[in-house]
Design a protein around this motif. Sequence first.
Motif, short mmCIF file in Angstrom:
data_model
loop_
_atom_site.label_atom_id
_atom_site.label_comp_id
_atom_site.label_asym_id
_atom_site.label_seq_id
_atom_site.Cartn_x
_atom_site.Cartn_y
_atom_site.Cartn_z
N UNK A 155 28.15 7.11 50.49
CA UNK A 155 28.68 8.30 50.66
C UNK A 155 29.47 8.75 49.34
N UNK A 156 30.15 7.60 48.65
CA UNK A 156 30.89 7.90 47.26
C UNK A 156 29.75 8.30 46.19
N UNK A 157 28.50 7.76 46.30
CA UNK A 157 27.47 7.84 45.37
C UNK A 157 26.76 9.07 45.61
N UNK A 158 26.88 9.73 46.90
CA UNK A 158 25.90 10.81 47.09
C UNK A 158 26.74 12.03 47.82
N UNK A 159 26.81 13.21 47.01
CA UNK A 159 27.62 14.12 47.67
C UNK A 159 26.98 14.91 48.59
N UNK A 160 25.70 14.60 48.95
CA UNK A 160 24.93 15.44 50.10
C UNK A 160 25.14 14.66 51.35
N UNK A 161 25.85 13.19 51.21
CA UNK A 161 26.07 12.40 52.23
C UNK A 161 26.99 12.79 52.98
N UNK A 162 26.98 13.14 54.22
CA UNK A 162 27.98 13.34 55.26
C UNK A 162 28.03 12.49 56.27
N UNK A 163 29.30 11.86 56.34
CA UNK A 163 29.63 10.68 57.51
C UNK A 163 29.84 11.41 58.74
N UNK A 164 29.15 11.13 59.64
CA UNK A 164 29.31 11.91 61.04
C UNK A 164 29.97 10.96 61.97
N UNK A 165 31.28 10.93 62.20
CA UNK A 165 31.79 9.93 62.86
C UNK A 165 31.35 9.82 64.34
N UNK A 166 31.17 8.74 64.88
CA UNK A 166 30.56 8.60 66.30
C UNK A 166 31.70 8.34 67.16
N UNK A 167 31.78 9.32 68.27
CA UNK A 167 32.87 9.24 69.36
C UNK A 167 32.10 8.70 70.61
N UNK A 168 32.56 7.37 70.89
CA UNK A 168 31.88 6.73 72.05
C UNK A 168 32.96 5.84 72.66
N UNK A 169 32.54 5.28 73.91
CA UNK A 169 33.34 4.25 74.56
C UNK A 169 33.44 2.82 73.86
N UNK A 170 32.18 2.76 73.04
CA UNK A 170 31.76 1.35 72.73
C UNK A 170 32.38 0.94 71.59
N UNK A 171 32.55 -0.14 71.33
CA UNK A 171 32.86 -0.52 70.02
C UNK A 171 33.93 -0.34 69.38
N UNK A 172 34.37 -0.66 68.25
CA UNK A 172 35.56 -0.46 67.49
C UNK A 172 35.44 0.59 66.36
N UNK A 173 36.12 1.71 66.45
CA UNK A 173 36.03 2.76 65.34
C UNK A 173 36.45 2.15 63.90
N UNK A 174 35.51 2.35 63.07
CA UNK A 174 35.99 2.00 61.55
C UNK A 174 35.82 3.18 60.65
N UNK A 175 36.35 3.11 59.51
CA UNK A 175 36.50 4.26 58.61
C UNK A 175 35.04 4.83 58.34
N UNK A 176 34.20 4.02 58.62
CA UNK A 176 32.78 4.36 58.22
C UNK A 176 32.03 3.71 59.70
#
Length: 435
Positions: A391-412
Amino acid sequence: MKNVREAAAIVISHLIQQQGSLSTLLSDQFETIPERDKALLQQLCYGTARDYYRLYALAGQFLKQPCDQTDTDVLALVLLGLYQLRDMRIPAHAAISETVSAISALGKPWAKGLINAILRRYQREGADIEKTLALNDASYQFNHPTWMIEKLRHNWPEHWQSLLQNNDVKGPLCLRINALRSSMDQWDAQAQAHSIAYQSGRFSEQAIYLEEATDVHLIPGFDEGLLSIQDEAAQLASPLLKLAPGQRVLDACAAPGGKLCHLLESEAGLSDVIALELNEGRIDRIYQNLERLDLQTRCQVLQADASSLDWWDGQLFDRILLDTPCSGTGVIRRNPDIKILRQNENILHLAKLQLDILENLWQVLKVDGVLVYATCSVFPQENERIIERFCKLHSDAHHDPIEAEWGIERPYGRQLFPQTAGHDGFFYARLIKKA
């Protein structure tokens, strides 16, 4: 035909020498033993691989010097003998005599006395030796290579011990209901009619866990394509793609085809589906899964390298699933040989490959298209750090956070860890291409 312990020693010896995977080596040896011994061979090899570092620490207490590369078959038989005495119901005298006799078939009768002495000494002193090792030897205590223990401790200070423990517990048999041809209600009726105990998945609507593992061909509906084997964590990929009719979809690194079949089951109206797989041998697995589910006419499978564009026809994709090659550290409980075969230096090489493939496939994604990045790894170096760097290398790459009950949310992305009676370890991140 070979003695089953001779065959097991060959498998474990090759693993020690980093010559092949457990599944491939077992498949080769199945051809050399009687049908009645195949289940025992599998149990011996999987059990010894699963407890390898604990057994190796024990063996080190009895061997005056480590076995060299020409005698890994001797070491393998020592480990197999210790595993039988510790963890199997085979009478001790039978386990020892059968294991000792196997070394003659391997052409090293000089080692009979050595193996016999080690196993009989373990009978006398094993309990006390194991108590000492449990207090003083990390590889014995946690049953993993030292580099992996330290890496997990550093990356996941709150989770590393449970991660290691869950890696040594057999994963449950998880199935996916084919939503095109069946439903949870229909499966429940079948399960009740055949007295099959199961639990529904927590996070996937199609996931079911059988309380007792069985031959899948005995499960009603499996051979007819109403069910597939797939871990619940792997079943989360298809919903993350946000599939819709008319989309053009790419499944990169598609073997063995579980996620490919799931996305085809999830959306019948996809306009075009391409699956890539570099390894010719693994392509057969994709076709087998497609044909069993009668999906072979709904996609095109190409033998191609996802890190190049030699295969591309110039048409952009609406959706890309990138289940990239990885260390497999989230599925160790199903593939215990990963603990033996994987090395610390592999992670850097894999991370470079993962970023290269992501960079390459980003070129074939439409503006406003979605790319789902997935691994069955628990190392951030292969997961969130790849996405962060990209994402830092590509200005057209947008990280879309995953809202879910599973797993652990990370910065990415989100990280899943293997659960004792639940899903495997997995990582997912979703990217949207912006103009």
